[in-house]
Design a protein around this motif. Structure first.
Motif, PDB file in Angstrom:
ATOM      1  N   ALA A  45       1.090 -15.307 -84.627  1.00  0.00           N
ATOM      2  CA  ALA A  45       0.801 -14.093 -83.857  1.00  0.00           C
ATOM      3  C   ALA A  45       2.114 -13.595 -83.251  1.00  0.00           C
ATOM      4  CB  ALA A  45      -0.217 -14.398 -82.762  1.00  0.00           C
ATOM      5  N   THR A  46       2.520 -12.406 -83.650  1.00  0.00           N
ATOM      6  CA  THR A  46       3.784 -11.851 -83.170  1.00  0.00           C
ATOM      7  C   THR A  46       3.548 -10.887 -82.007  1.00  0.00           C
ATOM      8  OG1 THR A  46       3.735  -9.950 -84.660  1.00  0.00           O
ATOM      9  CG2 THR A  46       4.685 -11.999 -85.535  1.00  0.00           C
ATOM     10  N   GLU A  47       4.624 -10.475 -81.393  1.00  0.00           N
ATOM     11  CA  GLU A  47       4.548  -9.511 -80.284  1.00  0.00           C
ATOM     12  C   GLU A  47       3.883  -8.209 -80.727  1.00  0.00           C
ATOM     13  OE1 GLU A  47       5.702  -9.879 -77.022  1.00  0.00           O
ATOM     14  OE2 GLU A  47       6.198 -11.972 -77.420  1.00  0.00           O
ATOM     15  N   SER A  48       4.014  -7.870 -82.010  1.00  0.00           N
ATOM     16  CA  SER A  48       3.414  -6.621 -82.503  1.00  0.00           C
ATOM     17  C   SER A  48       1.893  -6.699 -82.569  1.00  0.00           C
ATOM     18  CB  SER A  48       3.990  -6.247 -83.874  1.00  0.00           C
ATOM     19  OG  SER A  48       3.670  -7.231 -84.826  1.00  0.00           O
ATOM     20  N   PHE A  49       1.303  -7.872 -82.350  1.00  0.00           N
ATOM     21  CA  PHE A  49      -0.153  -8.057 -82.365  1.00  0.00           C
ATOM     22  C   PHE A  49      -0.779  -7.826 -80.987  1.00  0.00           C
ATOM     23  CE2 PHE A  49      -0.446 -11.329 -86.101  1.00  0.00           C
ATOM     24  CZ  PHE A  49       0.257 -10.462 -86.911  1.00  0.00           C
ATOM     25  N   LEU A  50       0.044  -7.561 -79.975  1.00  0.00           N
ATOM     26  CA  LEU A  50      -0.461  -7.513 -78.602  1.00  0.00           C
ATOM     27  C   LEU A  50      -1.168  -6.208 -78.265  1.00  0.00           C
ATOM     28  CD1 LEU A  50       2.484  -9.180 -76.648  1.00  0.00           C
ATOM     29  CD2 LEU A  50       0.427 -10.236 -77.636  1.00  0.00           C
ATOM     30  N   ASN A  51      -2.203  -6.343 -77.431  1.00  0.00           N
ATOM     31  CA  ASN A  51      -2.905  -5.183 -76.884  1.00  0.00           C
ATOM     32  C   ASN A  51      -2.255  -4.818 -75.546  1.00  0.00           C
ATOM     33  OD1 ASN A  51      -3.943  -6.929 -74.899  1.00  0.00           O
ATOM     34  ND2 ASN A  51      -5.860  -7.252 -75.997  1.00  0.00           N
ATOM     35  N   PRO A  52      -2.715  -3.768 -74.862  1.00  0.00           N
ATOM     36  CA  PRO A  52      -2.101  -3.387 -73.583  1.00  0.00           C
ATOM     37  C   PRO A  52      -2.176  -4.467 -72.498  1.00  0.00           C
ATOM     38  CG  PRO A  52      -3.397  -1.571 -74.441  1.00  0.00           C
ATOM     39  CD  PRO A  52      -3.683  -2.764 -75.322  1.00  0.00           C
ATOM     40  N   GLY A  54      -1.548  -7.563 -73.000  1.00  0.00           N
ATOM     41  CA  GLY A  54      -0.565  -8.597 -73.292  1.00  0.00           C
ATOM     42  C   GLY A  54      -1.091  -9.777 -74.086  1.00  0.00           C
ATOM     43  N   SER A  55      -2.313  -9.670 -74.592  1.00  0.00           N
ATOM     44  CA  SER A  55      -2.853 -10.744 -75.427  1.00  0.00           C
ATOM     45  C   SER A  55      -3.052 -10.209 -76.853  1.00  0.00           C
ATOM     46  CB  SER A  55      -4.166 -11.275 -74.845  1.00  0.00           C
ATOM     47  OG  SER A  55      -5.111 -10.248 -74.703  1.00  0.00           O
ATOM     48  N   VAL A  56      -3.256 -11.129 -77.784  1.00  0.00           N
ATOM     49  CA  VAL A  56      -3.430 -10.741 -79.182  1.00  0.00           C
ATOM     50  C   VAL A  56      -4.720  -9.938 -79.313  1.00  0.00           C
ATOM     51  CG1 VAL A  56      -3.714 -11.580 -81.547  1.00  0.00           C
ATOM     52  CG2 VAL A  56      -2.148 -12.764 -79.983  1.00  0.00           C
ATOM     53  N   GLN A  57      -4.636  -8.788 -79.947  1.00  0.00           N
ATOM     54  CA  GLN A  57      -5.766  -7.878 -80.119  1.00  0.00           C
ATOM     55  C   GLN A  57      -6.893  -8.599 -80.871  1.00  0.00           C
ATOM     56  OE1 GLN A  57      -7.109  -6.065 -82.923  1.00  0.00           O
ATOM     57  NE2 GLN A  57      -8.274  -4.658 -81.664  1.00  0.00           N
ATOM     58  N   GLY A  58      -8.123  -8.444 -80.396  1.00  0.00           N
ATOM     59  CA  GLY A  58      -9.278  -9.150 -80.940  1.00  0.00           C
ATOM     60  C   GLY A  58      -9.527  -8.918 -82.417  1.00  0.00           C
ATOM     61  N   GLY A  59      -9.259  -7.706 -82.895  1.00  0.00           N
ATOM     62  CA  GLY A  59      -9.447  -7.424 -84.309  1.00  0.00           C
ATOM     63  C   GLY A  59      -8.527  -8.262 -85.185  1.00  0.00           C
ATOM     64  N   LEU A  60      -7.328  -8.543 -84.697  1.00  0.00           N
ATOM     65  CA  LEU A  60      -6.400  -9.391 -85.450  1.00  0.00           C
ATOM     66  C   LEU A  60      -6.866 -10.842 -85.433  1.00  0.00           C
ATOM     67  CD1 LEU A  60      -3.165  -7.599 -84.344  1.00  0.00           C
ATOM     68  CD2 LEU A  60      -4.007  -7.795 -86.693  1.00  0.00           C
ATOM     69  N   LEU A  61      -7.448 -11.281 -84.328  1.00  0.00           N
ATOM     70  CA  LEU A  61      -8.024 -12.630 -84.291  1.00  0.00           C
ATOM     71  C   LEU A  61      -9.198 -12.720 -85.271  1.00  0.00           C
ATOM     72  CD1 LEU A  61      -7.964 -13.268 -80.440  1.00  0.00           C
ATOM     73  CD2 LEU A  61      -6.382 -14.186 -82.167  1.00  0.00           C
ATOM     74  N   GLY A  62     -10.001 -11.650 -85.336  1.00  0.00           N
ATOM     75  CA  GLY A  62     -11.093 -11.601 -86.311  1.00  0.00           C
ATOM     76  C   GLY A  62     -10.569 -11.658 -87.732  1.00  0.00           C
ATOM     77  N   PHE A  92     -15.182 -14.671 -78.761  1.00  0.00           N
ATOM     78  CA  PHE A  92     -13.879 -14.910 -78.146  1.00  0.00           C
ATOM     79  C   PHE A  92     -14.059 -15.787 -76.912  1.00  0.00           C
ATOM     80  CE2 PHE A  92     -13.763 -10.784 -80.270  1.00  0.00           C
ATOM     81  CZ  PHE A  92     -12.692 -10.979 -81.133  1.00  0.00           C
ATOM     82  N   MET A  93     -13.300 -16.878 -76.839  1.00  0.00           N
ATOM     83  CA  MET A  93     -13.390 -17.821 -75.723  1.00  0.00           C
ATOM     84  C   MET A  93     -12.331 -17.552 -74.653  1.00  0.00           C
ATOM     85  SD  MET A  93     -15.813 -19.330 -77.064  1.00  0.00           S
ATOM     86  CE  MET A  93     -16.422 -19.370 -78.723  1.00  0.00           C
ATOM     87  N   ARG A  94     -11.124 -17.214 -75.117  1.00  0.00           N
ATOM     88  CA  ARG A  94     -10.014 -16.968 -74.193  1.00  0.00           C
ATOM     89  C   ARG A  94      -8.967 -16.122 -74.902  1.00  0.00           C
ATOM     90  NH1 ARG A  94     -10.048 -22.386 -74.382  1.00  0.00           N
ATOM     91  NH2 ARG A  94     -10.202 -22.524 -72.136  1.00  0.00           N
ATOM     92  N   PRO A  95      -8.090 -15.479 -74.143  1.00  0.00           N
ATOM     93  CA  PRO A  95      -7.043 -14.667 -74.767  1.00  0.00           C
ATOM     94  C   PRO A  95      -6.053 -15.537 -75.548  1.00  0.00           C
ATOM     95  CG  PRO A  95      -7.211 -14.198 -72.407  1.00  0.00           C
ATOM     96  CD  PRO A  95      -8.059 -15.402 -72.678  1.00  0.00           C
ATOM     97  N   ALA A  96      -5.505 -14.975 -76.593  1.00  0.00           N
ATOM     98  CA  ALA A  96      -4.459 -15.641 -77.363  1.00  0.00           C
ATOM     99  C   ALA A  96      -3.127 -14.978 -77.042  1.00  0.00           C
ATOM    100  CB  ALA A  96      -4.751 -15.536 -78.852  1.00  0.00           C
ATOM    101  N   ARG A  97      -2.104 -15.781 -76.981  1.00  0.00           N
ATOM    102  CA  ARG A  97      -0.746 -15.311 -76.736  1.00  0.00           C
ATOM    103  C   ARG A  97       0.042 -15.384 -78.040  1.00  0.00           C
ATOM    104  NH1 ARG A  97      -2.395 -12.866 -72.706  1.00  0.00           N
ATOM    105  NH2 ARG A  97      -3.010 -14.059 -70.909  1.00  0.00           N
ATOM    106  N   PRO A  98       1.165 -14.700 -78.112  1.00  0.00           N
ATOM    107  CA  PRO A  98       1.980 -14.792 -79.326  1.00  0.00           C
ATOM    108  C   PRO A  98       2.367 -16.245 -79.609  1.00  0.00           C
ATOM    109  CG  PRO A  98       2.772 -13.025 -77.924  1.00  0.00           C
ATOM    110  CD  PRO A  98       1.741 -13.784 -77.133  1.00  0.00           C
ATOM    111  N   GLY A  99       2.459 -16.556 -80.888  1.00  0.00           N
ATOM    112  CA  GLY A  99       2.846 -17.904 -81.305  1.00  0.00           C
ATOM    113  C   GLY A  99       1.937 -18.427 -82.401  1.00  0.00           C
TER     114      GLY A  99
END
Length: 151
Positions: A45-52, A54-62, A92-99
């Motif tokens: 998950a890169t910085e370009s995946f972040l929503n406003p 600051g966590s990874v956008q849910g659609g990308l996690l999907g 979704f259980m918790r926000p994801a961060r880049p990495g």
């Protein structure tokens, strides 16, 4: 034992590149057991995946979960058929961060045409980020360009 062939096998054995969506997500195979239809994959998950927020956008996690359970089904099917996702439910259980994120998927049940799948996504600290259930249809693999007819 089912003979394992086809585009998916070529990809996981390094003879063919991953599809563009998998490349975007940083998809990397960690472990696979085609006999039972289970897989473990890594995503980046890169910085370009972040929503406003600051966590990874849910659609990308999907998309990551779809790219976990789908390949579990593909491995199980053996190469002459592919898994076409019919429905995907993500919790979704918790926000994801880049990495680094790790997906684990498995075939729960398979019929003649329909497969039931489960997956989970965890962060590098093994915290559960999201889960998914999916239904997929096994369809024949066609070589060559596909024509789509619109009704």
């Amino acid at each position: 034992m089912t003979h394992r062939v086809g585009q998916f096998r070529d990809m996981i054995e390094g003879r063919r590149p991953a599809p563009p969506a998998a490349q975007l997500l940083g998809w990397k195979l960690l472990a696979i057991d085609p006999a039972v239809g289970s897989i473990e994959v890594e995503f980046l998950a890169t910085e370009s995946f972040l929503n406003p927020a600051g966590s990874v956008q849910g659609g990308l996690l999907g998309a990551m979960l779809d790219d976990t359970v789908g390949p579990a089904a593909m491995a199980f099917l053996g190469g002459d058929r592919m898994a076409q996702t019919l429905e995907l439910k993500v919790s979704f259980m918790r926000p994801a961060r880049p990495g680094r994120l790790v997906g684990r998927g498995r075939v729960v049940h398979s019929g003649r045409e329909i497969l039931f799948l489960e997956g989970e996504l965890r962060d590098s600290d093994q915290r559960l980020i999201a889960t998914a259930t999916a239904t997929a249809r096994a369809v024949a693999v066609h070589s060559g360009p596909q024509q789509t007819k619109l009704a």
